[in-house]
Design an enzyme around this catalytic site. Structure first.
Site, PDB file in Angstrom:
ATOM      1  N   LYS A 273      28.798   5.716  -4.506  1.00 18.33           N
ATOM      2  CA  LYS A 273      27.397   5.326  -4.314  1.00 18.33           C
ATOM      3  C   LYS A 273      26.449   6.527  -4.319  1.00 18.33           C
ATOM      4  CE  LYS A 273      28.636   1.448  -1.263  1.00 18.33           C
ATOM      5  NZ  LYS A 273      28.518   0.251  -2.069  1.00 18.33           N
TER       6      LYS A 273
ATOM      7  N   GLU B  71      20.637   5.372   4.318  1.00 19.34           N
ATOM      8  CA  GLU B  71      19.534   4.709   3.621  1.00 19.34           C
ATOM      9  C   GLU B  71      18.572   4.107   4.615  1.00 19.34           C
ATOM     10  OE1 GLU B  71      21.055   1.672   1.001  1.00 19.34           O
ATOM     11  OE2 GLU B  71      21.663   3.153  -0.485  1.00 19.34           O
TER      12      GLU B  71
ATOM     13  N   HIS C 267      27.646 -10.048   3.997  1.00 18.04           N
ATOM     14  CA  HIS C 267      27.329  -9.240   2.810  1.00 18.04           C
ATOM     15  C   HIS C 267      28.062  -9.718   1.568  1.00 18.04           C
ATOM     16  CE1 HIS C 267      24.983  -6.674   5.266  1.00 18.04           C
ATOM     17  NE2 HIS C 267      26.010  -6.241   5.971  1.00 18.04           N
TER      18      HIS C 267
ATOM     19  N   ARG D   3      31.593  -4.408 -14.819  1.00 21.87           N
ATOM     20  CA  ARG D   3      32.524  -5.487 -15.183  1.00 21.87           C
ATOM     21  C   ARG D   3      31.747  -6.794 -15.291  1.00 21.87           C
ATOM     22  NH1 ARG D   3      32.052  -7.939 -10.272  1.00 21.87           N
ATOM     23  NH2 ARG D   3      31.977  -6.536  -8.499  1.00 21.87           N
TER      24      ARG D   3
HETATM   25  P1  ADP Z   1      29.176  -3.039  -1.074  1.00 24.91           P
HETATM   26  O1  ADP Z   1      29.486  -2.112  -2.223  1.00 24.91           O
HETATM   27  O2  ADP Z   1      30.006  -2.770   0.150  1.00 24.91           O
HETATM   28  O3  ADP Z   1      29.120  -4.486  -1.479  1.00 24.91           O
HETATM   29  P2  ADP Z   1      26.283  -2.743  -1.322  1.00 24.91           P
HETATM   30  O4  ADP Z   1      25.652  -1.399  -1.318  1.00 24.91           O
HETATM   31  O5  ADP Z   1      26.404  -3.433  -2.652  1.00 24.91           O
HETATM   32  O6  ADP Z   1      27.700  -2.635  -0.591  1.00 24.91           O
HETATM   33  O7  ADP Z   1      25.519  -3.693  -0.325  1.00 24.91           O
HETATM   34  C1  ADP Z   1      25.998  -4.979   0.004  1.00 24.91           C
HETATM   35  C2  ADP Z   1      24.926  -5.785   0.708  1.00 24.91           C
HETATM   36  O8  ADP Z   1      24.475  -5.071   1.889  1.00 24.91           O
HETATM   37  C3  ADP Z   1      23.661  -6.015  -0.098  1.00 24.91           C
HETATM   38  O9  ADP Z   1      23.764  -7.141  -0.955  1.00 24.91           O
HETATM   39  C4  ADP Z   1      22.628  -6.211   1.007  1.00 24.91           C
HETATM   40  O10 ADP Z   1      22.745  -7.535   1.519  1.00 24.91           O
HETATM   41  C5  ADP Z   1      23.078  -5.237   2.093  1.00 24.91           C
HETATM   42  N1  ADP Z   1      22.411  -3.918   1.982  1.00 24.91           N
HETATM   43  C6  ADP Z   1      22.784  -2.865   1.217  1.00 24.91           C
HETATM   44  N2  ADP Z   1      21.931  -1.822   1.339  1.00 24.91           N
HETATM   45  C7  ADP Z   1      20.981  -2.214   2.211  1.00 24.91           C
HETATM   46  C8  ADP Z   1      19.794  -1.578   2.782  1.00 24.91           C
HETATM   47  N3  ADP Z   1      19.430  -0.328   2.474  1.00 24.91           N
HETATM   48  N4  ADP Z   1      19.056  -2.301   3.650  1.00 24.91           N
HETATM   49  C9  ADP Z   1      19.414  -3.556   4.001  1.00 24.91           C
HETATM   50  N5  ADP Z   1      20.499  -4.198   3.515  1.00 24.91           N
HETATM   51  C10 ADP Z   1      21.283  -3.547   2.632  1.00 24.91           C
END
Ligand code: ADP
Length: 697
Positions: A132, A216, A251, A313
């Site tokens: 990431k 973040e 999530h 993917r």
């Molecule tokens: P993973 O790779 O573990 O799935 P992601 O970065 O794709 O993690 O985030 C998964 C979910 O977490 C997102 O769809 C959102 O719901 C929540 N999320 C991610 N980043 C943030 C953020 N900065 N603020 C609030 N919610 C977040």
């Protein structure tokens, strides 16, 4: 569709026809890929684990090869075994589906070493998006907005804490190698920062072998909107608009739709441009998805979305994009992998109507979305849209894999109709034998906030009053037709047993064949006991005539309830028969498997247990042992036989559906024996630890 080479660049691209395709996956996605491959005249090869020998995808393919034991690491994730299967069967290409090996660059390289075409992007593109922090740095360079935060190398806790102060609370700490919501911690105030940092680092290290984190800004009540992109080897990259995946639990996505509600042309242009820039910055080839987190506090804005990650993917939710654009994305993947150009230009891709997808899971919503297993005694999904599934009636839901049973996808000219259609499909679906989220999904489709387009990622967990949520303490269980039918079925089971002296019968019809004694009883009938949400209910079942039954639920406060059921033939109940309920005609199914009674009246299905058997399912146990509350894999055993443990100690950690669950001692005790070890796969209800019985010592 004729290939259009007119705007391709000058590089000569080698084409490699795909005549036979190995699908390195299982379940619905394997079946879905096989469908397209067959339509294109491609020979299909399935792989399977020992647990899947009779699975739908195995039957759907032309050839199938067993690649190992049930656990994914031994089969679907075993690169050497998958490559061997491809060589053995002469496969030209491998489609990885999603999950498993789909985002593993080493697998891509292993394919290329064997001269097998990998249906997906290059290993280098996967690597650029694999972490990431590196992905965010790359996107900043490409001019794509990223969530404000820190993603540098310095991992000193004090330094990171200062960074969090600069960003402004609340912040989100993320393991850079994380996925599936793991290694993520929200921090509300500075005092909590260090403890949360340590937890995220620990989880990142344990789950992904990498404890590096990024920080973040935490976006309150955000939306998740992603853009489907597609690149070919002829220099073309297009987008197929957006999907909104904001309806999530833990999530993880539950319902997805395309296009996103409330999307303006201007914001769409900004988001799709950013997605194309993302893909082009890594010379992306194949199907990919760029995920954005979006500020949902007001209308969508061109400066209110930020890059989160790119999935290299095909996504689970790709069917909603297929529905609104009319293209088959798996066909495009195969064309691009064969070296052909994309069949259309950007201007040819248009949005037609609205599409919604629901993920039907074997899971217990009321128990906090815990995964469930079981045998699908009845499995029939509602008409009115597309259904992607990998299971059939009679299949056992395996504890080893993701418990998604099917995706139901509706398409209509507008959003409201698409949700209405999906709701109807869900309501008319029947799944008996495994607990599912079917009723919850139907409720979600009808939710006023969802229907108004006010979706955000916290809606399910914080903004929803589920009518299906039980409250054992305060909700009085009332006599509904499923319970009344179960009482009738149970009364007849007891009767046939006491008459013949046999164990519970496990076929349907035989239970009802010996009804002689009922006739002799006349009116007062039998007492029946059934367990509902751990409450023991007592009912009186009277047979009033050869076709009429009266069921009364006894209540301690004298407010007994009764229902009159009219059933012409109990023998037909197992396969479905009309039934009268207080004069109203409904459809009914009722049967017994082992000690459980399954009933379906109209669209409401329910399972009831007879009291003698319930203790085996009781997650809390009687205090003298620890029982698996759900199917899963043991990932830690923190105690040994002979140990004395204290109330609150974590004894065992179970991993189920990508989440860790700690099983805790409910009281001080001494351990007599432990029935499992690390990596064991356990079934729900299995006894994991026996305590020394304190009453005998
Ligand atoms: P993973 O790779 O573990 O799935 P992601 O970065 O794709 O993690 O985030 C998964 C979910 O977490 C997102 O769809 C959102 O719901 C929540 N999320 C991610 N980043 C943030 C953020 N900065 N603020 C609030 N919610 C977040």
């Amino acid at each position: 569709m004729p290939a259009n080479h007119s705007d391709s660049n000058s590089t000569i691209v080698e084409t490699r026809p795909i005549n036979s395709l190995l699908i390195a996956n299982r379940g619905e996605i394997a079946c879905r890929i096989i469908r397209t491959a067959k339509r294109l005249g491609i020979r299909t090869i399935a792989i399977y684990s020992n647990a899947d020998a009779d699975a739908m995808h195995v039957h759907a393919a032309d050839v199938a090869v067993c690649v190992g034991e049930a656990l994914p690491a031994a089969s679907y994730l075993n690169i050497a075994a998958v490559i061997d299967a491809a060589k053995q069967t002469g496969a030209d290409a491998i489609h990885p589906g999603y999950g498993f090996l789909s985002e593993n660059p080493e697998f891509v390289e292993a394919c290329s070493e064997q001269n097998i075409t990998f249906v997906g992007p290059d290993a280098s593109a996967m690597r650029s998006m694999g972490l990431k922090d590196a992905a965010k740095a790359l996107m900043e360079e490409a001019g794509v907005p990223v969530v404000p935060g820190f993603h540098g190398d310095n991992q000193d806790p004090e330094f990171l804490s200062r960074k969090a102060d600069d960003i402004g609370y609340p912040v989100l700490i993320k393991a850079r190698a994380g996925g599936g919501g793991k290694g993520m911690r929200k921090v509300d105030k500075p005092e909590e920062f260090v403890a949360m940092l340590e937890a995220a680092q620990r989880e990142g290290g344990a789950s992904f072998g990498d404890s590096t984190v990024l920080i973040e800004k935490y976006i309150e009540q955000p939306r998740h909107i992603e853009v489907q992109v597609f690149g070919d080897r002829h220099g073309r990259c297009v987008h197929l608009f957006e999907r909104d995946c904001s309806l999530q639990r833990r999530h993880q996505k539950v319902i997805e739709e395309a296009p996103a509600p409330g999307m303006s042309d201007e914001v769409r242009r900004a988001m799709t441009d950013a997605a194309i820039r993302t893909a082009e910055s890594i010379n992306y080839v194949g199907a990919g998805t760029v995920e954005f987190i979006v500020d949902a506090s007001g209308p969508l804005r061109t400066d209110g979305f930020w890059f989160m990650e790119m999935n290299t993917r095909l996504q689970v939710e790709h069917p909603v994009t297929e529905a609104i654009t009319g293209f088959d994305l798996v066909e495009w993947q195969l064309m691009v992998a064969a070296g052909l150009p994309l069949p259309v230009k950007q201007a040819d891709i248009k949005i037609n109507g609205h599409s919604v997808e629901a993920r039907l899971y074997a899971e217990d919503v009321e128990a906090g979305f815990l995964p469930a297993t079981g045998t699908l005694h009845r499995f029939k999904l509602g008409d009115g849209g597309r259904i992607d599934t990998g299971v059939m009636q009679g299949d056992v839901v395996q504890p080893f894999y993701d418990p998604m049973l099917a995706k139901l996808i509706s398409h209509a000219s507008n959003r409201d109709d698409a949700f209405r259609r999906l709701q109807r499909m869900l309501k008319s679906s029947v799944v008996m034998g495994a607990t599912t989220n079917r009723a919850f999904l139907a409720e979600l489709c009808a939710h006023s906030g969802v229907r108004a387009g006010h979706v955000h990622t916290g809606l399910i967990e914080t903004g929803m009053e589920l009518t299906s949520k039980p409250d054992n303490q305060s909700v009085r269980i009332s006599l509904d037709p499923t319970l009344a039918l179960a009482a009738v079925v149970s009364a007849n089971l007891s009767e046939s047993q006491s008459e013949s002296g046999v164990d519970p019968v496990d076929q349907h019809a035989t239970v009802f064949s010996r009804l002689g004694l009922w006739q002799m009883w006349g009116v007062p009938g039998r007492h029946v006991e059934l367990l509902v949400n751990q409450a023991l209910l007592t009912m009186q079942v009277e047979r009033r005539s050869s076709t009429q039954w009266r069921v009364t639920l006894e209540s301690s406060d004298e407010s007994d309830e009764s229902l009159c059921l009219q059933l012409d033939s109990l023998d037909k109940l197992a396969s479905g028969t009309p039934m009268g309920v207080d004069g109203r005609l409904v459809s009914a199914v009722g049967f017994i498997i082992g000690d459980s009674i399954y009933c379906l009246v109209d669209q409401n299905e329910a399972r009831f247990n007879r009291p003698a058997t319930e203790h085996a399912d009781n997650a809390d146990g009687a205090g003298d042992n620890v029982i698996a509350p759900m199917p899963g894999r043991i990932i830690a055993v923190n105690c040994a036989a002979g140990d004395s443990v204290s109330k609150g100690d974590v004894l065992i950690t179970l991993e189920a559906m990508k989440m860790e669950h700690n099983l805790i001692a409910s009281e001080d005790a001494e351990i007599q024996s432990i029935a499992v070890q690390i990596d064991d796969q356990v079934e729900q209800g299995m006894r994991l630890i026996n305590f020394v019985d304190s009453t005998t010592t």
